[in-house]
Design an enzyme around this catalytic site. Structure first.
Site, PDB file in Angstrom:
ATOM      1  N   GLY A  13       0.794  -1.291  -0.072  1.00 38.42           N
ATOM      2  CA  GLY A  13       0.104   0.018  -0.054  1.00 38.42           C
ATOM      3  C   GLY A  13       0.822   1.321  -0.013  1.00 38.42           C
ATOM      4  O   GLY A  13       0.488   2.243   0.846  1.00 38.42           O
ATOM      5  N   GLY A  17      -0.587   7.724   1.028  1.00 40.91           N
ATOM      6  CA  GLY A  17      -0.779   8.090   2.477  1.00 40.91           C
ATOM      7  C   GLY A  17       0.310   7.645   3.186  1.00 40.91           C
ATOM      8  O   GLY A  17       1.687   8.203   2.767  1.00 40.91           O
ATOM      9  N   ILE A  18       0.239   7.006   4.192  1.00 42.08           N
ATOM     10  CA  ILE A  18       1.430   6.314   5.240  1.00 42.08           C
ATOM     11  C   ILE A  18       2.479   5.693   4.665  1.00 42.08           C
ATOM     12  O   ILE A  18       3.448   5.735   4.838  1.00 42.08           O
ATOM     13  CB  ILE A  18       0.764   5.915   6.513  1.00 42.08           C
ATOM     14  CG1 ILE A  18       0.033   6.783   7.110  1.00 42.08           C
ATOM     15  CG2 ILE A  18       1.850   5.517   7.609  1.00 42.08           C
ATOM     16  CD1 ILE A  18      -1.073   6.124   8.288  1.00 42.08           C
ATOM     17  N   GLY A  19       1.847   4.496   3.785  1.00 39.75           N
ATOM     18  CA  GLY A  19       2.695   3.753   3.241  1.00 39.75           C
ATOM     19  C   GLY A  19       3.831   4.500   1.908  1.00 39.75           C
ATOM     20  O   GLY A  19       5.016   4.187   2.006  1.00 39.75           O
ATOM     21  N   SER A 142      -4.433  -0.037  14.611  1.00 39.64           N
ATOM     22  CA  SER A 142      -5.038   1.225  14.729  1.00 39.64           C
ATOM     23  C   SER A 142      -5.342   1.452  16.106  1.00 39.64           C
ATOM     24  O   SER A 142      -5.632   0.432  16.624  1.00 39.64           O
ATOM     25  CB  SER A 142      -6.298   1.470  13.886  1.00 39.64           C
ATOM     26  OG  SER A 142      -6.940   2.717  14.294  1.00 39.64           O
ATOM     27  N   TYR A 167     -13.789  -3.172  10.892  1.00 39.91           N
ATOM     28  CA  TYR A 167     -12.186  -2.621  10.856  1.00 39.91           C
ATOM     29  C   TYR A 167     -11.560  -2.811  12.103  1.00 39.91           C
ATOM     30  O   TYR A 167     -10.382  -3.096  12.202  1.00 39.91           O
ATOM     31  CB  TYR A 167     -12.426  -0.996  10.159  1.00 39.91           C
ATOM     32  CG  TYR A 167     -11.092  -0.317  10.294  1.00 39.91           C
ATOM     33  CD1 TYR A 167     -10.076  -0.670   9.220  1.00 39.91           C
ATOM     34  CD2 TYR A 167     -10.681   0.623  11.229  1.00 39.91           C
ATOM     35  CE1 TYR A 167      -8.866   0.140   9.102  1.00 39.91           C
ATOM     36  CE2 TYR A 167      -9.560   1.355  11.285  1.00 39.91           C
ATOM     37  CZ  TYR A 167      -8.524   1.022  10.204  1.00 39.91           C
ATOM     38  OH  TYR A 167      -7.253   1.786  10.093  1.00 39.91           O
TER      39      TYR A 167
HETATM   40  N1  LIG Z   1      -4.821   7.310   8.439  1.00 44.32           N
HETATM   41  C1  LIG Z   1      -5.105   6.871   9.616  1.00 44.32           C
HETATM   42  O1  LIG Z   1      -5.739   7.822  10.361  1.00 44.32           O
HETATM   43  C2  LIG Z   1      -4.809   5.582  10.304  1.00 44.32           C
HETATM   44  C3  LIG Z   1      -4.751   5.604  11.539  1.00 44.32           C
HETATM   45  C4  LIG Z   1      -4.670   4.148  11.991  1.00 44.32           C
HETATM   46  C5  LIG Z   1      -4.261   3.055  11.312  1.00 44.32           C
HETATM   47  N2  LIG Z   1      -4.132   3.523   9.762  1.00 44.32           N
HETATM   48  C6  LIG Z   1      -3.670   2.370   8.938  1.00 44.32           C
HETATM   49  O2  LIG Z   1      -2.580   2.754   8.401  1.00 44.32           O
HETATM   50  C7  LIG Z   1      -2.305   2.022   6.951  1.00 44.32           C
HETATM   51  C8  LIG Z   1      -2.150   2.907   5.908  1.00 44.32           C
HETATM   52  O3  LIG Z   1      -3.452   3.764   5.753  1.00 44.32           O
HETATM   53  P1  LIG Z   1      -3.285   5.143   4.972  1.00 44.32           P
HETATM   54  O4  LIG Z   1      -4.057   5.933   5.925  1.00 44.32           O
HETATM   55  O5  LIG Z   1      -2.241   5.543   4.586  1.00 44.32           O
HETATM   56  O6  LIG Z   1      -4.779   5.104   4.007  1.00 44.32           O
HETATM   57  P2  LIG Z   1      -4.584   5.121   2.356  1.00 44.32           P
HETATM   58  O7  LIG Z   1      -3.864   6.406   2.004  1.00 44.32           O
HETATM   59  O8  LIG Z   1      -5.932   4.903   2.041  1.00 44.32           O
HETATM   60  O9  LIG Z   1      -3.323   3.883   2.043  1.00 44.32           O
HETATM   61  C9  LIG Z   1      -3.852   2.448   1.967  1.00 44.32           C
HETATM   62  C10 LIG Z   1      -3.044   1.932   0.984  1.00 44.32           C
HETATM   63  O10 LIG Z   1      -3.466   0.468   0.964  1.00 44.32           O
HETATM   64  C11 LIG Z   1      -3.800   0.089  -0.284  1.00 44.32           C
HETATM   65  N3  LIG Z   1      -4.774  -0.779  -0.487  1.00 44.32           N
HETATM   66  C12 LIG Z   1      -6.085  -0.952  -0.298  1.00 44.32           C
HETATM   67  N4  LIG Z   1      -6.370  -1.921  -0.470  1.00 44.32           N
HETATM   68  C13 LIG Z   1      -5.782  -2.706  -1.244  1.00 44.32           C
HETATM   69  C14 LIG Z   1      -5.649  -3.942  -1.883  1.00 44.32           C
HETATM   70  N5  LIG Z   1      -6.978  -4.750  -1.903  1.00 44.32           N
HETATM   71  N6  LIG Z   1      -4.612  -4.471  -2.536  1.00 44.32           N
HETATM   72  C15 LIG Z   1      -3.343  -3.776  -2.288  1.00 44.32           C
HETATM   73  N7  LIG Z   1      -3.340  -2.391  -1.802  1.00 44.32           N
HETATM   74  C16 LIG Z   1      -4.463  -2.067  -1.137  1.00 44.32           C
HETATM   75  C17 LIG Z   1      -4.459   1.301  -0.953  1.00 44.32           C
HETATM   76  O11 LIG Z   1      -4.185   1.331  -2.547  1.00 44.32           O
HETATM   77  P3  LIG Z   1      -5.258   2.080  -3.566  1.00 44.32           P
HETATM   78  O12 LIG Z   1      -4.554   3.300  -3.305  1.00 44.32           O
HETATM   79  O13 LIG Z   1      -5.081   1.274  -4.583  1.00 44.32           O
HETATM   80  O14 LIG Z   1      -6.514   2.036  -2.882  1.00 44.32           O
HETATM   81  C18 LIG Z   1      -3.372   2.475  -0.374  1.00 44.32           C
HETATM   82  O15 LIG Z   1      -2.111   2.460  -1.084  1.00 44.32           O
HETATM   83  C19 LIG Z   1      -3.626   1.247   6.934  1.00 44.32           C
HETATM   84  O16 LIG Z   1      -3.500  -0.234   7.308  1.00 44.32           O
HETATM   85  C20 LIG Z   1      -4.531   1.906   8.008  1.00 44.32           C
HETATM   86  O17 LIG Z   1      -5.578   0.873   8.469  1.00 44.32           O
HETATM   87  C21 LIG Z   1      -4.324   4.633   9.268  1.00 44.32           C
END
Ligand SMILES: NC(=O)c1ccc[n+]([C@@H]2O[C@H](COP(=O)([O-])OP(=O)(O)OC[C@H]3O[C@@H](n4cnc5c(N)ncnc54)[C@H](OP(=O)(O)O)[C@@H]3O)[C@@H](O)[C@H]2O)c1
Length: 288
Positions: A13, A17-19, A142, A167
């Protein structure tokens, strides 16, 4: 692991975002970064941003849909054909689906992407992680895990589906998986830790469109930091010599923290592991 320079790191991912911020930071430190994404165009655009931002040419892009068992196994196979080392696996990808959806394998999608995928991908890559030791697995949970539950009789949320609850359950399972994994990996040189990145403004809430889920994301908005800030703990766990050998811990803001009481229940951890392995048809369950 001495220094991250030249070390091979997988980040799932990492187009968003974070990734993406994690990939950017590790690339900036000279790591070989393998970005695992499901969409080639979005992935390539992010890869180019990172190459331009770091001058690091060792940024690879590999495709995997983490909601599909076949895609995960194909990616793991392709990775092992291409690389003979893996030092850091960051299971970062995550998603929340507002309406209950079922994957090609018949799994509920929020569980599949957030929990089953890290479990399966880690399992597929464990032999290489062990052969590359010292090496590190970093899973992303999370803070919402504190409201999560594990119902072994209804892992697929067939009895009722509420996006944020499912979730939270999946993120609790990620914690419990990490703790059990760390125990099974004792003595192998592979560590496993789990991160709450903090609440960050990313694309995460985009599929959680119901009023209740939208309110949830609105409520955490004042607490949100940048994705760059949220990536710091993953980057720290991947690269810092200070956490060499540290395993089975929950981290927030680059510090060890305490997760919810139920997450430490070893009986549930073991049962969850067995139930998950059975669901995924895994025989060698990643133990020593
Ligand atoms: N943001 C927050 O406040 C927060 C808080 C706690 C934990 N987290 C965790 O942090 C991590 C990163 O999330 P983020 O906040 O950076 O969100 P994000 O910007 O939506 O990034 C999520 C990433 O996961 C990928 N992904 C989703 N479904 C997928 C699939 N079926 N196969 C391959 N890749 C997939 C997305 O790809 P696409 O772009 O193609 O959809 C995107 O690259 C997640 O595990 C999330 O649960 C986030």
């Amino acid at each position: 692991m001495s220094g991250i320079k030249g070390k091979v790191c997988i980040i799932t991912g990492s187009n968003s975002g974070i990734g993406k911020e994690t990939a950017l930071a590790l690339a900036g430190m000279g790591a070989t970064v393998v970005m695992v994404v499901r969409n080639k165009e979005r992935g390539e655009a992010a890869r180019m941003d990172i190459v331009r931002g770091t001058d690091n040419g060792a940024i690879d892009l590999m495709i995997c849909d983490l909601s599909s068992v076949e895609s995960i196994k194909m990616f793991a196979g392709a990775f092992k054909d291409k690389y003979d080392k893996l030092h850091v696996l960051i299971n970062n990808a995550g998603a929340v689906y507002d309406v209950r959806q079922v994957t090609v394998d018949g799994f509920e999608r929020t569980l599949a992407v957030n929990y089953l995928a890290p479990f399966l991908l880690t399992h597929e890559l464990l032999p290489l992680l062990k052969a590359s030791a010292p090496s590190r697995v970093i899973n992303i949970t999370s803070g919402l895990h504190t409201s999560g539950k594990v119902d072994l009789d209804d892992l697929q949320s067939g009895k009722g589906y509420e996006a944020m609850k499912v979730y939270a359950n999946a993120k609790l399972m990620v914690l419990m998986f990490t703790y059990e994994l760390a125990r099974r990996l004792e003595g192998t040189g592979v560590t496993a830790n789990v991160v709450h990145p903090g609440f960050a403004a990313t694309n995460l809430g985009r599929n959680a469109g119901s009023l209740r889920s939208s309110l949830m994301f609105m409520m955490v908005r004042p607490m949100q930091s940048s994705a760059k800030k949220a990536a710091e703990t993953s980057v720290y766990l991947a690269s810092s010599p200070a956490v060499e050998g540290v395993s089975g811990k929950y981290f927030r803001r680059k510090q060890e923290a305490t997760s919810s009481p139920i997450s430490y229940d070893e009986h549930i951890q073991k049962n969850l592991w067995d139930a998950t392995a059975a669901l995924l048809g895994l025989e060698d369950q990643g133990s020593k």
